[in-house]
Design a protein around this motif. Structure first.
Motif, PDB file in Angstrom:
ATOM      1  N   ASP A   1       0.287   8.766   6.814  1.00 30.60           N
ATOM      2  CA  ASP A   1      -1.051   9.046   7.329  1.00 30.60           C
ATOM      3  C   ASP A   1      -2.160   8.417   6.498  1.00 30.60           C
ATOM      4  OD1 ASP A   1      -0.724  10.719   5.178  1.00 30.60           O
ATOM      5  OD2 ASP A   1      -0.999  12.584   6.287  1.00 30.60           O
ATOM      6  N   GLU A   2      -1.767   7.730   5.424  1.00 28.09           N
ATOM      7  CA  GLU A   2      -2.737   7.004   4.593  1.00 28.09           C
ATOM      8  C   GLU A   2      -2.733   5.502   4.885  1.00 28.09           C
ATOM      9  OE1 GLU A   2      -2.235  10.011   0.751  1.00 28.09           O
ATOM     10  OE2 GLU A   2      -1.294   8.033   0.743  1.00 28.09           O
ATOM     11  N   GLN A   3      -1.830   5.070   5.761  1.00 25.08           N
ATOM     12  CA  GLN A   3      -1.692   3.638   6.047  1.00 25.08           C
ATOM     13  C   GLN A   3      -2.629   3.216   7.175  1.00 25.08           C
ATOM     14  OE1 GLN A   3       0.255   1.855   4.068  1.00 25.08           O
ATOM     15  NE2 GLN A   3       0.994   3.700   3.047  1.00 25.08           N
ATOM     16  N   SER A   4      -3.148   2.015   7.052  1.00 23.47           N
ATOM     17  CA  SER A   4      -3.977   1.472   8.127  1.00 23.47           C
ATOM     18  C   SER A   4      -3.082   0.916   9.234  1.00 23.47           C
ATOM     19  CB  SER A   4      -4.878   0.358   7.601  1.00 23.47           C
ATOM     20  OG  SER A   4      -4.124  -0.803   7.284  1.00 23.47           O
TER      21      SER A   4
ATOM     22  N   GLU B   1       6.104   6.850   0.002  1.00 24.55           N
ATOM     23  CA  GLU B   1       5.855   5.484  -0.469  1.00 24.55           C
ATOM     24  C   GLU B   1       5.707   4.504   0.700  1.00 24.55           C
ATOM     25  OE1 GLU B   1       7.807   5.284  -4.916  1.00 24.55           O
ATOM     26  OE2 GLU B   1       8.972   4.481  -3.252  1.00 24.55           O
TER      27      GLU B   1
ATOM     28  N   THR C   1       0.852  -1.196   0.000  1.00 24.41           N
ATOM     29  CA  THR C   1       0.000   0.000   0.000  1.00 24.41           C
ATOM     30  C   THR C   1       0.882   1.238   0.000  1.00 24.41           C
ATOM     31  OG1 THR C   1      -0.141  -0.140   2.419  1.00 24.41           O
ATOM     32  CG2 THR C   1      -1.969  -1.076   1.150  1.00 24.41           C
TER      33      THR C   1
ATOM     34  N   GLY D   1       2.242   4.930  -0.230  1.00 20.26           N
ATOM     35  CA  GLY D   1       1.605   6.208   0.062  1.00 20.26           C
ATOM     36  C   GLY D   1       2.174   6.799   1.329  1.00 20.26           C
ATOM     37  N   ARG D   2       1.659   7.954   1.702  1.00 22.24           N
ATOM     38  CA  ARG D   2       2.090   8.620   2.917  1.00 22.24           C
ATOM     39  C   ARG D   2       1.744   7.793   4.152  1.00 22.24           C
ATOM     40  NH1 ARG D   2       1.982  14.524   3.139  1.00 22.24           N
ATOM     41  NH2 ARG D   2       0.733  14.213   5.026  1.00 22.24           N
TER      42      ARG D   2
END
Length: 248
Positions: free
Chosen positions: A98-101, A153, A93, A95-96
């Motif tokens: 703050d976008e990670q679960s 990333e 996944t 991304g930043r």
């Protein structure tokens, strides 16, 4: 005399290259994998083509029970001479942060840090002269991401590799006097299927121009560094993190 090398995440990419080169250098190989058995079986065939014994063992390195079973099975092949901690995940996944679960980050930590800890522990219990073992070598596969941070990333992935570097150095101090050399290899951008699997099929082409050598590395080039650290030729190298990143 049989020399058994345990390679976690040995069915694909860098791990598969390590397994095949290890066989060419005289090791019998335990090919650890966690998912699809077919690639692992193919690596086993390539190892055996070098005249060495090989066995594919399915185990999730984040699971203590499965790790114990992995090393127990490996011991049935013969005395364990070394371990390569190659298994790792990005979470797929990009991304930043703050976008990670939380679930993704937790799983990446469990595999990339917890798995290395568990496998190192089991290897030490078999290799250390403190436990009556013959000594040996452990090579952890880190990443230059530990230094670069992989912003935008995989910051969570990069953080796990920084932890691997610290674990490598600390463990090396603990067991060097017990016949075990612990080191790490930190690959840079390498041409494997990891990028496409993570949803970034153009990542190699996008990042390669920023590498001084102007290209991504090949799995076989990383394998050469790993096998050197396993070999007697690196006998005075302890606690090192060897970057293999084309200058980046």
């Amino acid at each position: 005399m049989s020399r058994v090398l345990v390679v976690t995440g040995g069915s694909r990419g860098i791990g598969a290259a390590i397994c095949e080169l290890a066989a060419a250098r005289g090791y019998d190989v335990v090919v650890n994998y966690s998912g699809d058995s077919e690639p692992a079986a193919e690596v086993v065939s390539r190892v055996r083509a070098h005249g060495r014994k090989a066995l594919a063992v399915r185990a999730d390195v984040a699971d203590e029970r499965q790790v114990r079973k992995l090393f127990g099975t490996a011991g049935e092949m013969g005395p364990i001479a070394g371990l390569v901690n190659n298994a790792a995940i990005t979470g797929n996944t990009p991304g930043r942060l703050d976008e990670q679960s939380a679930a993704t980050v937790r799983r990446v930590l469990e595999v990339n840090v917890g798995g290395v800890f568990l496998c190192c522990r089991e290897a030490v219990r078999r290799l250390s002269t403190r436990y009556g073992g013959p000594g040996g070598a452990i090579v952890n596969v880190s990443s230059t991401a530990a230094r670069s941070g992989s912003a935008g990333e995989w910051v969570h992935y990069a953080a796990t590799k920084a932890a691997v570097d610290t674990l490598t150095f600390g463990l090396a101090q603990e067991v060097a006097g017990e016949g075990i050399r612990v080191n790490a290899v930190a690959p840079g951008l390498v041409a494997t299927g990891l990028h496409e699997a993570a949803g970034l099929p153009d990542r190699i082409e996008r990042l390669a121009p920023g590498i001084p050598l102007g290209r991504a590395g090949e799995p076989a080039e990383i394998a050469e560094a790993v096998l050197w650290l396993l070999s007697p030729e690196s006998s005075f190298t302890v606690g090192a993190v060897l970057e293999v990143g084309g200058g980046r």
